[in-house]
Design an enzyme around this catalytic site. Structure first.
Site, short mmCIF file in Angstrom:
data_model
loop_
_atom_site.label_atom_id
_atom_site.label_comp_id
_atom_site.label_asym_id
_atom_site.label_seq_id
_atom_site.Cartn_x
_atom_site.Cartn_y
_atom_site.Cartn_z
N LYS A 179 0.65 -1.23 0.04
CA LYS A 179 -0.20 -0.05 -0.18
C LYS A 179 0.88 1.19 0.13
O LYS A 179 2.04 1.04 0.51
CB LYS A 179 -0.87 0.08 1.40
CG LYS A 179 -1.81 -1.22 1.41
CD LYS A 179 -3.15 -0.50 1.25
CE LYS A 179 -4.00 -1.67 1.55
NZ LYS A 179 -4.55 -2.05 2.83
N HIS A 182 1.91 6.89 3.04
CA HIS A 182 1.14 8.06 2.92
C HIS A 182 1.78 9.35 3.72
O HIS A 182 2.68 8.92 4.60
CB HIS A 182 -0.34 8.10 2.98
CG HIS A 182 -0.72 7.48 4.16
ND1 HIS A 182 -0.41 8.04 5.28
CD2 HIS A 182 -1.42 6.15 4.33
CE1 HIS A 182 -0.90 7.04 6.36
NE2 HIS A 182 -1.62 6.16 5.69
N HIS A 185 2.38 8.31 7.50
CA HIS A 185 3.49 7.40 7.50
C HIS A 185 4.75 8.43 7.46
O HIS A 185 5.86 8.09 8.33
CB HIS A 185 3.58 6.53 6.33
CG HIS A 185 2.68 5.43 6.47
ND1 HIS A 185 1.87 5.14 5.43
CD2 HIS A 185 1.89 4.65 7.48
CE1 HIS A 185 0.75 4.26 5.51
NE2 HIS A 185 0.95 3.93 7.06
N1 LIG Z 1 0.24 -0.26 16.81
C1 LIG Z 1 -0.26 0.54 15.70
N2 LIG Z 1 -1.41 0.12 15.35
N3 LIG Z 1 0.48 1.34 15.07
C2 LIG Z 1 0.15 1.80 13.84
C3 LIG Z 1 0.20 1.20 12.48
C4 LIG Z 1 -0.37 2.06 11.50
C5 LIG Z 1 -0.86 1.14 10.24
N4 LIG Z 1 -0.02 0.17 9.66
C6 LIG Z 1 -1.62 2.04 9.17
O1 LIG Z 1 -0.72 2.30 8.40
O2 LIG Z 1 -2.60 2.50 9.37
#
Ligand SMILES: NC(=[NH2+])NCCC[C@H](N)C(=O)O
Length: 517
Positions: A179, A182, A185
């Protein structure tokens, strides 16, 4: 990174500072020194302490109060430090009278000029330039990259270094495989990297953790897609971009199939109404349902969850190759991770154990075959949320609950910080609440969500930036353009491309730190 142990790592410079001060005609260190920063007394602390020493006898105010009231200014035109007279909390005296008295009575100092009053009640202090340069430059040279930091802050017990250092897990960046990377991130990466450096410099044991989005049915979709559209060569060359392309293509097919089924179902309905045969259309519907992308993906992911070595092997290769690529890109930002964890790494046992506790404590309830937790009784805004789907599979939240416990078991952290965009405020609030009511309040209290909005203030012109690499490329190009607007200066830059790249990356990092947090 290994940090030197022990409380005395930075006490030496204090002695050297004392000798610098003597050279400036000051007897020794200021009497009032903030106990928190004392062992590494940096120049700004030193000035605040020094002014505190001078003001205490004039005002009769407690040194702690004075020290706390000495504030940095918005800009250096307004002095190096300032003090709002009301902050001294002197009863029965008018603040403007206090301000004037202080200025009148301020003694000669080797470090600061005589202060002045501004806007009636604000006292402004300007540091004398020469001693400032000799103290600060010397301190910078002595402390090197540790300048301005106090490793003792990270000690469990400052008076007893053998108690060791506090540990913190900082979870940040955490993109999803296949993915786009963005703006959320990107900001998480920058803020998280910054926080990690700060904690590290403050003497904490820091674990930098990347919690990848690398699990769920979409990885079944991806594997099915790779069979159809994947290229081994592309995968090796550009894993992140290629997997994304494959994912986009196969998702389109899956969407098409979904629409096809809908259309066929309509047709069947009409045929039925006019009593015409439907068998052919129905056969087509069940063919798509049984053999279409969705079903193939579901089966594939099921194999992954059951530990099927072949299915897991494919997925693991996607993950490993993506991590290699991520590492290279993070390196451009001078960011690295100690632990590439991810949703896939959360063990079934920890999620099952969590489910058991939730059930035993009467926190979770069955809801049409799924398992749900009602958090509304704790706070309306937390709402109700699922922790297990009807088909028994776990959710994002379930995996976070398991991961939280596993991290605690592994690291016994004193603190854990989740750096995640504000879209997930509710998710993290639910997570922390669930951990608390499961009987792990102590752990929940150690967890903190660092949230942020996603206005980036930097648009990538082509609008095609999907991955961190593209974003960095785009800002580099933009910088290059800006540089070219001054042709005579541009000609003096020996490697303009490289310079533009560095400037672009710096701009991305710096613009995130310009706002006060
Ligand atoms: N422990 C967590 N939930 N951390 C955040 C993760 C963010 C998730 N991978 C996203 O891109 O939306």
């Amino acid at each position: 990174m290994a940090l030197s142990n022990g409380a005395n790592a930075h006490t030496q410079p204090v002695d050297e500072l004392t000798s610098s001060l003597r050279a400036l005609g000051l007897e020794s260190l200021p009497k009032y020194s903030n106990p928190n920063t004392y062992p590494t007394l940096n120049p700004v602390d030193l000035y605040r302490s020094h002014i505190t020493d001078l003001l205490a006898p004039i005002t009769g105010v407690e040194p702690d109060v004075i020290y706390g009231a000495l504030q940095s200014t918005q800009s250096l035109d307004y002095g190096d430090l300032m003090l709002a007279a009301p902050a001294l909390r002197l009863k029965g005296k008018k603040p403007d009278a206090v301000a004037n008295e202080i200025v009148d009575q301020f003694p000669e100092s080797a470090l600061v000029d005589k202060p002045s009053v501004d806007r009636k009640t604000t006292i402004r202090f300007f540091f004398k330039p020469m001693p400032l340069t000799s103290l600060v430059l010397k301190s910078i040279l002595q402390n090197g990259e540790n300048y301005g930091f106090n490793q003792n802050l990270g000690l469990r017990d400052a008076s007893n270094p053998s108690e060791g250092r506090k540990s913190v897990i900082i979870e940040f960046s955490s993109p999803n495989i296949a993915k786009p990377f963005h703006a959320g991130h990107l900001r998480s990466t920058i803020i998280g990297g910054f926080l990690s450096n700060m904690y590290q410099k403050a003497g904490w044991d820091v674990t930098r953790m990347n919690y990848l989005g690398d699990w769920g049915k979409q990885y079944g979709v991806l594997a099915v897609g790779f069979d159809k559209y994947g290229s081994e060569e592309e995968l090796q060359k550009n894993p992140i971009g290629h997997l994304y392309d494959v994912y986009v293509k196969i998702s389109a097919v899956s969407r098409e199939e979904g629409e096809q089924v809908k259309g066929l179902e309509e047709e069947v309905k009409k045929l039925r109404e006019s009593n015409e045969p439907t068998a052919e259309k129905e056969a087509e519907i069940s063919r798509i349902k049984n053999e279409g992308v969705d079903e193939q993906a579901r089966k594939y992911f099921k194999r992954m969850t059951e530990g099927d070595a072949e299915a897991l092997g494919v997925w693991k290769r996607f993950r490993d190759l993506s991590i290699v690529k991520y590492k290279q890109t993070y390196a451009r930002l001078n960011i690295w991770f100690d632990d590439y964890s991810g949703e896939s790494q959360v063990k079934d046992e920890s999620m099952e154990e969590a489910a058991r506790i939730l059930e035993e404590k009467g926190i979770s309830e069955q809801s049409e075959g799924a398992v749900m937790v009602d958090l509304e009784k704790y706070s309306k805004r937390l709402g109700k949320t699922l922790v297990k789907k009807k088909d028994g599979t776990t959710l994002y939240l379930t995996r976070d609950i398991g991961a939280n416990q596993e991290r605690y078991d592994k690291y016994r952290f004193d603190k854990m910080i989740y750096v995640v965009a504000s879209q997930q405020d509710l998710h993290l609030a639910q997570l922390f609440k669930i951990i608390e009511i499961m009987g792990r309040k102590e752990i929940a209290d150690r967890c903190q969500h660092i949230t942020f909005g996603m206005v980036l203030g930097m648009s990538t012109r082509k609008g095609t930036a999907k991955f961190l690499d593209d974003i960095l490329e785009a800002v580099g190009e933009k910088m290059h353009e800006v540089m070219k607007t001054n042709q005579s200066k541009y000609e003096q830059v020996s490697d303009p491309e490289q310079t533009a790249d560095t400037l672009g990356i710096s701009a991305v990092m710096v613009q995130d730190m310009t706002g006060k947090r």
